[in-house]
Design a protein around this motif. Sequence first.
Motif, mmCIF file in Angstrom:
data_model
loop_
_atom_site.group_PDB
_atom_site.id
_atom_site.type_symbol
_atom_site.label_atom_id
_atom_site.label_comp_id
_atom_site.label_asym_id
_atom_site.label_seq_id
_atom_site.Cartn_x
_atom_site.Cartn_y
_atom_site.Cartn_z
ATOM 1 N N LEU A 1 0.835 -1.195 0.000
ATOM 2 C CA LEU A 1 0.000 0.000 0.000
ATOM 3 C C LEU A 1 0.874 1.250 0.000
ATOM 4 C CD1 LEU A 1 -3.091 0.871 0.423
ATOM 5 C CD2 LEU A 1 -2.376 1.349 2.767
ATOM 6 N N GLY A 2 0.520 2.206 -0.864
ATOM 7 C CA GLY A 2 1.257 3.448 -0.939
ATOM 8 C C GLY A 2 2.451 3.395 -1.866
ATOM 9 N N PHE A 3 2.855 2.222 -2.261
ATOM 10 C CA PHE A 3 3.930 2.047 -3.220
ATOM 11 C C PHE A 3 3.348 1.555 -4.543
ATOM 12 C CE2 PHE A 3 6.008 2.346 0.726
ATOM 13 C CZ PHE A 3 7.337 2.650 0.513
ATOM 14 N N GLU A 4 2.704 0.396 -4.508
ATOM 15 C CA GLU A 4 2.044 -0.117 -5.720
ATOM 16 C C GLU A 4 0.633 0.438 -5.895
ATOM 17 O OE1 GLU A 4 5.480 -1.451 -5.780
ATOM 18 O OE2 GLU A 4 4.430 -2.255 -4.020
ATOM 19 N N THR A 5 0.157 1.206 -4.944
ATOM 20 C CA THR A 5 -1.198 1.765 -5.040
ATOM 21 C C THR A 5 -1.151 3.276 -5.193
ATOM 22 O OG1 THR A 5 -1.499 2.109 -2.650
ATOM 23 C CG2 THR A 5 -2.058 -0.064 -3.528
ATOM 24 N N ASP A 6 -2.189 3.806 -5.838
ATOM 25 C CA ASP A 6 -2.466 5.239 -5.821
ATOM 26 C C ASP A 6 -3.944 5.410 -5.511
ATOM 27 O OD1 ASP A 6 -3.779 4.681 -8.240
ATOM 28 O OD2 ASP A 6 -2.177 5.515 -9.484
ATOM 29 N N HIS A 7 -4.468 6.615 -5.721
ATOM 30 C CA HIS A 7 -5.837 6.905 -5.291
ATOM 31 C C HIS A 7 -6.904 6.148 -6.084
ATOM 32 C CE1 HIS A 7 -5.242 9.575 -8.730
ATOM 33 N NE2 HIS A 7 -6.548 9.651 -8.841
ATOM 34 N N ARG A 8 -6.523 5.523 -7.208
ATOM 35 C CA ARG A 8 -7.527 4.826 -8.015
ATOM 36 C C ARG A 8 -7.241 3.338 -8.219
ATOM 37 N NH1 ARG A 8 -6.056 5.103 -13.737
ATOM 38 N NH2 ARG A 8 -4.031 6.121 -13.994
ATOM 39 N N THR A 9 -6.327 2.775 -7.435
ATOM 40 C CA THR A 9 -5.984 1.364 -7.589
ATOM 41 C C THR A 9 -7.117 0.471 -7.097
ATOM 42 O OG1 THR A 9 -3.664 1.922 -7.186
ATOM 43 C CG2 THR A 9 -4.267 -0.400 -7.072
ATOM 44 N N ILE A 10 -7.436 -0.553 -7.884
ATOM 45 C CA ILE A 10 -8.402 -1.573 -7.482
ATOM 46 C C ILE A 10 -7.658 -2.899 -7.308
ATOM 47 C CG2 ILE A 10 -10.352 -0.409 -8.571
ATOM 48 C CD1 ILE A 10 -10.152 -2.398 -10.875
ATOM 49 N N PRO A 11 -8.198 -3.821 -6.508
ATOM 50 C CA PRO A 11 -7.441 -5.032 -6.157
ATOM 51 C C PRO A 11 -6.994 -5.880 -7.339
ATOM 52 C CG PRO A 11 -9.320 -4.765 -4.680
ATOM 53 C CD PRO A 11 -9.465 -3.728 -5.745
ATOM 54 N N HIS A 12 -7.822 -5.971 -8.400
ATOM 55 C CA HIS A 12 -7.459 -6.804 -9.542
ATOM 56 C C HIS A 12 -6.142 -6.379 -10.184
ATOM 57 C CE1 HIS A 12 -11.780 -7.653 -9.216
ATOM 58 N NE2 HIS A 12 -11.547 -8.763 -9.901
ATOM 59 N N GLU A 13 -5.822 -5.107 -10.136
ATOM 60 C CA GLU A 13 -4.627 -4.603 -10.803
ATOM 61 C C GLU A 13 -3.347 -5.148 -10.184
ATOM 62 O OE1 GLU A 13 -6.058 -0.252 -12.423
ATOM 63 O OE2 GLU A 13 -5.385 -0.388 -10.337
ATOM 64 N N LEU A 14 -3.400 -5.506 -8.901
ATOM 65 C CA LEU A 14 -2.192 -5.895 -8.172
ATOM 66 C C LEU A 14 -2.115 -7.373 -7.864
ATOM 67 C CD1 LEU A 14 -1.891 -2.935 -5.642
ATOM 68 C CD2 LEU A 14 -1.002 -3.127 -7.967
ATOM 69 N N GLY A 15 -3.096 -8.154 -8.317
ATOM 70 C CA GLY A 15 -3.084 -9.578 -8.006
ATOM 71 C C GLY A 15 -3.503 -9.892 -6.587
ATOM 72 N N TRP A 16 -4.258 -8.983 -5.961
ATOM 73 C CA TRP A 16 -4.706 -9.203 -4.586
ATOM 74 C C TRP A 16 -5.986 -10.040 -4.512
ATOM 75 C CZ3 TRP A 16 -2.882 -3.942 -2.297
ATOM 76 C CH2 TRP A 16 -1.919 -4.167 -1.304
ATOM 77 N N ILE A 17 -6.527 -10.429 -5.652
ATOM 78 C CA ILE A 17 -7.691 -11.312 -5.646
ATOM 79 C C ILE A 17 -7.239 -12.699 -5.200
ATOM 80 C CG2 ILE A 17 -9.537 -12.330 -7.029
ATOM 81 C CD1 ILE A 17 -9.761 -9.293 -6.644
ATOM 82 N N GLY A 18 -7.919 -13.243 -4.206
ATOM 83 C CA GLY A 18 -7.549 -14.554 -3.696
ATOM 84 C C GLY A 18 -6.697 -14.472 -2.453
ATOM 85 N N THR A 19 -5.689 -13.625 -2.457
ATOM 86 C CA THR A 19 -4.841 -13.504 -1.276
ATOM 87 C C THR A 19 -5.431 -12.549 -0.241
ATOM 88 O OG1 THR A 19 -3.526 -11.772 -2.346
ATOM 89 C CG2 THR A 19 -2.739 -14.042 -2.560
ATOM 90 N N ALA A 20 -5.968 -11.421 -0.702
ATOM 91 C CA ALA A 20 -6.543 -10.434 0.214
ATOM 92 C C ALA A 20 -8.023 -10.178 -0.042
ATOM 93 C CB ALA A 20 -5.780 -9.110 0.115
ATOM 94 N N VAL A 21 -8.524 -10.658 -1.174
ATOM 95 C CA VAL A 21 -9.930 -10.456 -1.535
ATOM 96 C C VAL A 21 -10.571 -11.813 -1.781
ATOM 97 C CG1 VAL A 21 -11.540 -9.424 -3.182
ATOM 98 C CG2 VAL A 21 -9.420 -8.225 -2.591
ATOM 99 N N HIS A 22 -11.593 -12.117 -1.003
ATOM 100 C CA HIS A 22 -12.339 -13.376 -1.136
ATOM 101 C C HIS A 22 -13.568 -13.118 -1.990
ATOM 102 C CE1 HIS A 22 -14.423 -17.074 -0.098
ATOM 103 N NE2 HIS A 22 -13.362 -17.483 0.567
ATOM 104 N N LEU A 23 -13.716 -13.889 -3.060
ATOM 105 C CA LEU A 23 -14.797 -13.627 -4.009
ATOM 106 C C LEU A 23 -16.111 -14.302 -3.639
ATOM 107 C CD1 LEU A 23 -12.809 -13.928 -7.368
ATOM 108 C CD2 LEU A 23 -13.572 -11.834 -6.226
ATOM 109 N N GLN A 24 -16.118 -15.117 -2.598
ATOM 110 C CA GLN A 24 -17.332 -15.854 -2.251
ATOM 111 C C GLN A 24 -17.878 -15.448 -0.891
ATOM 112 O OE1 GLN A 24 -18.528 -17.784 -4.674
ATOM 113 N NE2 GLN A 24 -16.698 -17.284 -5.884
ATOM 114 N N LYS A 25 -17.842 -14.169 -0.593
ATOM 115 C CA LYS A 25 -18.353 -13.704 0.696
ATOM 116 C C LYS A 25 -19.382 -12.611 0.486
ATOM 117 C CE LYS A 25 -16.685 -10.486 3.017
ATOM 118 N NZ LYS A 25 -16.051 -9.623 4.014
ATOM 119 N N GLY A 26 -20.018 -12.208 1.560
ATOM 120 C CA GLY A 26 -21.106 -11.246 1.480
ATOM 121 C C GLY A 26 -20.631 -9.827 1.252
#
Length: 321
Positions: free
Chosen positions: A199-224
């Motif tokens: 955070l703050g290095f690979e991210t800026d004010h418009r970064t979304i998780p898919h751009e950084l490969g955080w899906i699966g490791t930090a973002v769970h796709l099967q939750k509420g």
Amino acid sequence: MKSPLLSLPGAVPAEGVDEGVAAHYGDLFREQRALADGTGFVDLSHRGVLTVTGDDRLSWLHLLLTQHVTDLPAGHATEALILSAHGHIEHALYLVDDGATVWMHTEPGTQDALIAYLESMKFFYRVEVADRTDEFAVVHLPAGSIAEVPGDAVVRETAYGRDLFLPRADLESYAQKAGPAAGLLAFEALRVENHQPRLGFETDHRTIPHELGWIGTAVHLQKGCYRGQETVARVQNLGKPPRRLVFLHLDGSEVHLPPHGTELRRADEGPDGRKIGFITTSVRHHELGPIALALVKRNVPVDAPLLADTTAAAQETVVEP
């Protein structure tokens, strides 16, 4: 908060957001090799430390975070994000539950804003949020380390090593047992090698998780539901992120590393070509030489040679286009 370990021989203070701990202790590559071999430790005592207690702590955090934590087993490490309403990354949290308390560490200086948000979302839930940064320090032991862990330390164990939450008063005495000390530059070099966003290095004010490969490791796709979930679901099901994280091998003949924010262009368009991305973190690695992480536009060919200002760069794919 200035670490007492800056008094160790050879310590050179880090700058910027990492001010307060050592950038290195006089031999960057030796420190990297030690960590890669599973020896030594890294002082991360400048990071924010928070705890959440109460009977509802996991179910409550589950509603706020991108990660599934309702049934998080005691001692199981995870990571999670907090997103804006538009799905942009605001906070990155590194968590473990010890059976009674959720412990987390965050980027230096972000804990006040994080606590303010968590406090605003408590409502009727039986939870208490506390800033423990003044009391506890984070120490990182690399993967394979056989260093002794104090019995009262909370441990967050991952494939990359163990994060210890130590009483800050014990930091100096623990360093005497766990050495040799490795600075933050060595830690960052291995982070870049492992393609781990920060955070703050690979991210800026418009970064979304898919751009950084955080899906699966930090973002769970099967939750509420959680704030920003609509953007995550829309990109996952209907589209592609506008940018993607790449790993770069930089021209080793250059004396200076391109700093964060250095614009990237396609080499075949020259230094005056269109901007197609920017360097997020650049480091010198003990085996790979100068390397970097960068964000580029999704449609940049994966095999296109790039220029970071005037420095030649070859891509490796981290996030698929």
